[in-house]
Design an enzyme around this catalytic site. Structure first.
Site, short mmCIF file in Angstrom:
data_model
loop_
_atom_site.label_atom_id
_atom_site.label_comp_id
_atom_site.label_asym_id
_atom_site.label_seq_id
_atom_site.Cartn_x
_atom_site.Cartn_y
_atom_site.Cartn_z
N THR A 105 81.46 86.46 -12.15
CA THR A 105 80.15 86.13 -12.72
C THR A 105 79.03 87.04 -12.09
O THR A 105 78.71 86.61 -10.75
CB THR A 105 79.77 84.77 -12.70
OG1 THR A 105 81.00 84.22 -13.16
CG2 THR A 105 78.84 84.24 -13.48
N ASP A 158 66.97 108.08 28.92
CA ASP A 158 67.25 106.97 29.16
C ASP A 158 66.62 106.21 30.66
O ASP A 158 67.46 105.95 31.33
CB ASP A 158 68.76 106.41 28.97
CG ASP A 158 69.11 104.89 29.18
OD1 ASP A 158 68.16 104.03 28.92
OD2 ASP A 158 70.20 104.88 29.36
C1 SPV Z 1 73.16 101.43 27.18
O1 SPV Z 1 73.92 101.46 25.94
O2 SPV Z 1 72.10 102.01 27.09
C2 SPV Z 1 73.76 100.88 28.35
C3 SPV Z 1 75.34 100.89 28.35
O3 SPV Z 1 73.14 100.30 29.16
S1 SPV Z 1 75.53 102.08 29.54
O4 SPV Z 1 75.00 103.34 28.66
O5 SPV Z 1 77.15 102.16 29.50
O6 SPV Z 1 75.11 102.11 30.69
MG MG Z 2 70.95 101.07 28.77
#
Ligand code: SPV
Ligand code: MG
Length: 431
Positions: free
Chosen positions: A122, A204
């Protein structure tokens, strides 16, 4: 009188289900199976009402003679015990991963002359609205936030995949595979600092600020229902971390993982190739305690990530820190390693589990990627995070496409490997 069996994987009964019951009743005595939580999350979505309530709503349907529990996505046990003359289901199981369930049931039934009945599914507006309401409810902060804790209790291991946008969120949300008759999907999502930064072309190093990181969470939340684990880097200053906890909790994020580093944070996968400083146990415990103090619900989790193995400080240091962080209130421990061999991770898990049976353990098997989820679970791991594989698979594909268009001065040569626009669009829900 013939026995007719159907299994419901639903939180509400709508006219589609009533139609199946109605068709079933024409054939005989109606027995309805209610799928257990454990099976429902592999096959469909997280239930928005508890198991007892799901049983009750089926029992309340007058045409139903009997309600049984089906604790596997496959009908094997029910067919063996009940010997139904008919198994009836919406014809939506003729396609996609559910086909495997239908085929297996049909084979078992045919052994004694039982039959499958496929009822036209449905697909009217009421059914669609009911379905989308359930999904929307699952996305609400108060439902989503507590789901990680619920999954840790329900699953042998909570499978978590990195997402950094609405589209990657949709992949985490909707990808279901059938493999050897088993259906599977991801349980949770990881907002990685690495991939969130990388998607923005930034390093990062805690450069992408929290406002921007929250924006990413919001993009993901807009289009998904699964719980979110947020990579909080070092958590920053304790005075800042408490605000982050409040915001994440209010948004409906389930957990933040903070790592015990201080100063300019670099990605752990660089290990000791770059200068990275581990925080003192005292400072980091104070950060955990402060975060726990400001959180308003019991749902939210603060998970402490130990960098001792990454920074080559040894197993004893890792275990000492784990003890201290749990004592300070951490709701889980993430242990990280950049070795290919999972031995040190397993050693940590075994030793930690010997003294702490309950605190959830999280691992990120990027380097030690040969180990399977079930092997990790057998050493006490509760959450496995695939932290960057979506980004790392998309990037080379995009780069190659860019190169090939430049080389051929047109897009014809790359077309074959592109997903049709229609298929991409079909991922996206419309209201
Ligand atoms: C991330 O994914 O940002 C992490 C995991 O902190 S690592 O990259 O393995 O440190
Ligand atoms: Mg990280």
């Amino acid at each position: 009188m013939a026995t007719v069996y159907t299994c419901f994987t639903t939180d509400v009964i709508h006219e589609g289900h009533l139609n199946i019951i109605h068709e079933a009743k024409k054939l005989g005595d109606v027995v309805v199976g209610v799928l257990s939580d454990e099976s429902m999350i592999r096959f469909n979505r997280f239930p928005s009402v508890d198991f007892e309530t799901r049983i009750k709503i089926v029992k309340d349907i007058p045409e139903v003679s009997k309600v049984v529990i089906q604790d596997d996505i496959h009908y094997d046990k029910v067919i063996e015990e009940l010997h139904p003359d008919y198994v009836i289901h919406g014809d939506n199981w003729l396609e996609g991963p559910m086909r495997a369930i239908r085929d297996r049931a049909e084979k078992l039934l045919s052994a004694y002359g039982g039959k499958i009945v496929d009822v036209p599914y449905t697909r009217n507006e009421n059914v669609m609205i009911t379905d989308s309401r359930i999904r929307e409810r699952l996305a609400m902060p108060e439902y989503r936030r507590k789901r990680l804790r619920q999954l840790i209790d329900l699953c042998p291991v909570v499978k978590t995949i990195e997402v950094h946008s609405g589209l990657t969120g949709l992949i985490a949300e909707k990808t279901i595979v059938e493999n050897d008759g088993e259906l599977d999907q991801f349980d949770a999502m990881w907002i990685s600092s690495l991939c969130d930064s990388t998607a923005k072309g930034k390093p990062d190093i805690e450069l992408v600020d929290m406002t921007s990181r929250f924006r990413t969470i919001d993009d993901v939340m807009e289009v998904t229902t699964k719980p979110i684990i947020f990579d909080g880097d070092t958590g920053g200053l304790t005075e800042h971390f408490v605000y982050t906890v409040r915001t994440l909790e209010r948004m409906g994020v389930s957990a933040v993982i903070i790592e015990d580093k201080t100063g300019l944070k670099k990605n752990s996968l660089f290990g000791t190739e770059v200068v990275q400083t581990q925080d003192t146990i005292e400072n980091f415990c104070e950060k955990i305690r402060s975060g726990k103090k400001v959180q308003l619900t019991d749902d939210f989790m603060i998970i402490a990530r130990i960098e001792s193995l990454i920074l080559e400080q040894g197993m004893d240091d890792a275990l000492t820190r784990a003890r201290a962080y749990v004592e300070a209130g951490a709701d889980g421990i993430m242990i990280h390693s950049r070795k290919k061999d999972p031995a040190e991770i397993l050693e940590f898990c075994d030793k930690f589990r010997a003294e702490d049976k309950d605190t959830p353990i999280v691992v990120v098997p990027t380097s030690f990627n040969s180990i399977t989820e079930s092997e990790l679970a057998s050493h006490g791991v509760n959450i496995v995070i695939y932290a960057n594989q979506l980004t790392r698979s998309a990037f080379p594909a995009m780069e190659q496409t860019a190169k090939d268009i430049l080389k051929h001065h047109r897009a014809l040569e790359v077309d074959e490997r592109l997903m049709p626009i229609k298929q991409i669009i079909s991922l996206i829900d419309e209201l």
